[in-house]
Design an enzyme around this catalytic site. Structure first.
Site, PDB file in Angstrom:
ATOM      1  N   HIS A  19     -13.827  -1.226  -2.406  1.00 58.45           N
ATOM      2  CA  HIS A  19     -15.416  -1.600  -1.507  1.00 58.45           C
ATOM      3  C   HIS A  19     -16.279  -2.435  -2.851  1.00 58.45           C
ATOM      4  CE1 HIS A  19     -14.795   2.641   0.204  1.00 58.45           C
ATOM      5  NE2 HIS A  19     -14.887   1.936   1.270  1.00 58.45           N
ATOM      6  N   LYS A  43     -16.458  13.602  10.031  1.00 62.06           N
ATOM      7  CA  LYS A  43     -15.798  14.646   9.226  1.00 62.06           C
ATOM      8  C   LYS A  43     -17.064  14.866   8.448  1.00 62.06           C
ATOM      9  CE  LYS A  43     -11.888  13.209   7.973  1.00 62.06           C
ATOM     10  NZ  LYS A  43     -10.402  13.039   7.284  1.00 62.06           N
ATOM     11  N   ARG A  92      -8.707  -5.062   5.677  1.00 61.08           N
ATOM     12  CA  ARG A  92      -7.811  -4.816   4.753  1.00 61.08           C
ATOM     13  C   ARG A  92      -6.264  -5.107   5.314  1.00 61.08           C
ATOM     14  NH1 ARG A  92      -9.397   1.308   3.950  1.00 61.08           N
ATOM     15  NH2 ARG A  92     -10.191   0.754   5.667  1.00 61.08           N
ATOM     16  N   SER A 130     -10.352   5.266   1.117  1.00 56.39           N
ATOM     17  CA  SER A 130     -11.171   6.397   0.608  1.00 56.39           C
ATOM     18  C   SER A 130     -10.278   7.780   0.830  1.00 56.39           C
ATOM     19  CB  SER A 130     -12.367   6.577   1.319  1.00 56.39           C
ATOM     20  OG  SER A 130     -13.381   5.753   0.675  1.00 56.39           O
TER      21      SER A 130
HETATM   22  P1  ADP Z   1     -16.509   3.523   7.150  1.00 60.21           P
HETATM   23  O1  ADP Z   1     -16.426   4.874   7.154  1.00 60.21           O
HETATM   24  O2  ADP Z   1     -17.735   2.615   7.697  1.00 60.21           O
HETATM   25  O3  ADP Z   1     -15.311   2.701   7.828  1.00 60.21           O
HETATM   26  P2  ADP Z   1     -15.579   2.853   4.597  1.00 60.21           P
HETATM   27  O4  ADP Z   1     -16.357   3.663   3.463  1.00 60.21           O
HETATM   28  O5  ADP Z   1     -14.289   3.603   4.737  1.00 60.21           O
HETATM   29  O6  ADP Z   1     -16.386   2.946   5.652  1.00 60.21           O
HETATM   30  O7  ADP Z   1     -15.269   1.393   4.246  1.00 60.21           O
HETATM   31  C1  ADP Z   1     -16.494   0.521   4.347  1.00 60.21           C
HETATM   32  C2  ADP Z   1     -16.060  -0.961   4.376  1.00 60.21           C
HETATM   33  O8  ADP Z   1     -15.180  -1.306   3.215  1.00 60.21           O
HETATM   34  C3  ADP Z   1     -15.268  -1.137   5.551  1.00 60.21           C
HETATM   35  O9  ADP Z   1     -15.364  -2.500   5.787  1.00 60.21           O
HETATM   36  C4  ADP Z   1     -13.940  -1.192   5.034  1.00 60.21           C
HETATM   37  O10 ADP Z   1     -13.058  -2.049   5.791  1.00 60.21           O
HETATM   38  C5  ADP Z   1     -14.013  -1.917   3.688  1.00 60.21           C
HETATM   39  N1  ADP Z   1     -12.934  -1.336   2.892  1.00 60.21           N
HETATM   40  C6  ADP Z   1     -12.365   0.053   2.585  1.00 60.21           C
HETATM   41  N2  ADP Z   1     -11.489  -0.206   1.771  1.00 60.21           N
HETATM   42  C7  ADP Z   1     -11.292  -1.422   1.268  1.00 60.21           C
HETATM   43  C8  ADP Z   1     -10.456  -2.226   0.354  1.00 60.21           C
HETATM   44  N3  ADP Z   1      -9.564  -1.280  -0.259  1.00 60.21           N
HETATM   45  N4  ADP Z   1     -10.367  -3.418   0.148  1.00 60.21           N
HETATM   46  C9  ADP Z   1     -11.403  -4.079   0.916  1.00 60.21           C
HETATM   47  N5  ADP Z   1     -12.228  -3.453   1.779  1.00 60.21           N
HETATM   48  C10 ADP Z   1     -12.196  -2.135   1.996  1.00 60.21           C
END
Ligand code: ADP
Length: 163
Positions: A19, A43, A92, A130
């Site tokens: 992120h 969740k 990703r 995450s």
């Molecule tokens: P959501 O719950 O909306 O999916 P996330 O917090 O999981 O939100 O992710 C927010 C953004 O960050 C999304 O666009 C996701 O694809 C991106 N993202 C998550 N992990 C990574 C990573 N390791 N590298 C690049 N982008 C990521």
């Protein structure tokens, strides 16, 4: 030139290096980024909205071009109300694509001026999410190379004393 601002939405439960990199790279493309931390998750999150917002702030302590807000409601409406030119998301793996494409198309349907900009994750972070970080941390595994140091400490505190 009018300011070009993007919204970077996500649950960030917790913030990972993936992120953080997307936000940092986004600063090279946009004048300002609003990180919108989603409140209503399907969740129950491990970290509260305030904790998740504080994690982003701790990663960008001296960066006035990053603003952090809690988002409760429709992203397209929020983006319109803030005058964003784009939504910034990370991609990703191909498995992200189907959902992200649908969201991007829906958001453009709701708000035709709003584009979604996808940044490809760095290859070495493409397996980091995450949810997997939480699972590994919960089971006592090493996550310090996947999250910022303050997040690693927060995870350790959350899971200390838990089975
Ligand atoms: P959501 O719950 O909306 O999916 P996330 O917090 O999981 O939100 O992710 C927010 C953004 O960050 C999304 O666009 C996701 O694809 C991106 N993202 C998550 N992990 C990574 C990573 N390791 N590298 C690049 N982008 C990521």
């Amino acid at each position: 030139m009018p300011e070009r601002m993007a919204i970077c939405p996500g649950s960030f439960d917790p913030l990972t290096n993936g992120h953080e990199t997307i936000m940092r790279r986004g600063l090279a493309l946009f004048d300002r980024i609003i990180v919108a931390v989603t409140i209503n998750l399907k969740k129950t999150p491990l970290f509260t909205t305030e904790e998740r917002m504080a994690m982003v702030r701790a990663s960008f302590p001296d960066e006035p071009r990053i603003e952090i807000e809690a988002l409760d409601g429709l992203l397209a409406a929020y983006a319109r109300s803030r005058g964003a030119v784009a939504i910034l998301r990370g991609l990703r793996a191909p498995s992200d694509f189907e959902y992200e494409l649908q969201m991007a198309q829906m958001n453009r349907h709701l708000h035709p001026d709003l584009d979604t900009v996808f940044l490809a994750s760095d290859a070495d972070g493409s397996y980091v999410s995450s949810s997997i970080v939480k699972e590994v941390a919960r089971l006592g595994g090493h996550v310090a190379d996947m999250v910022p140091p303050h997040v690693s400490a927060a995870l350790a505190a959350k899971f200390s004393g838990r089975p």
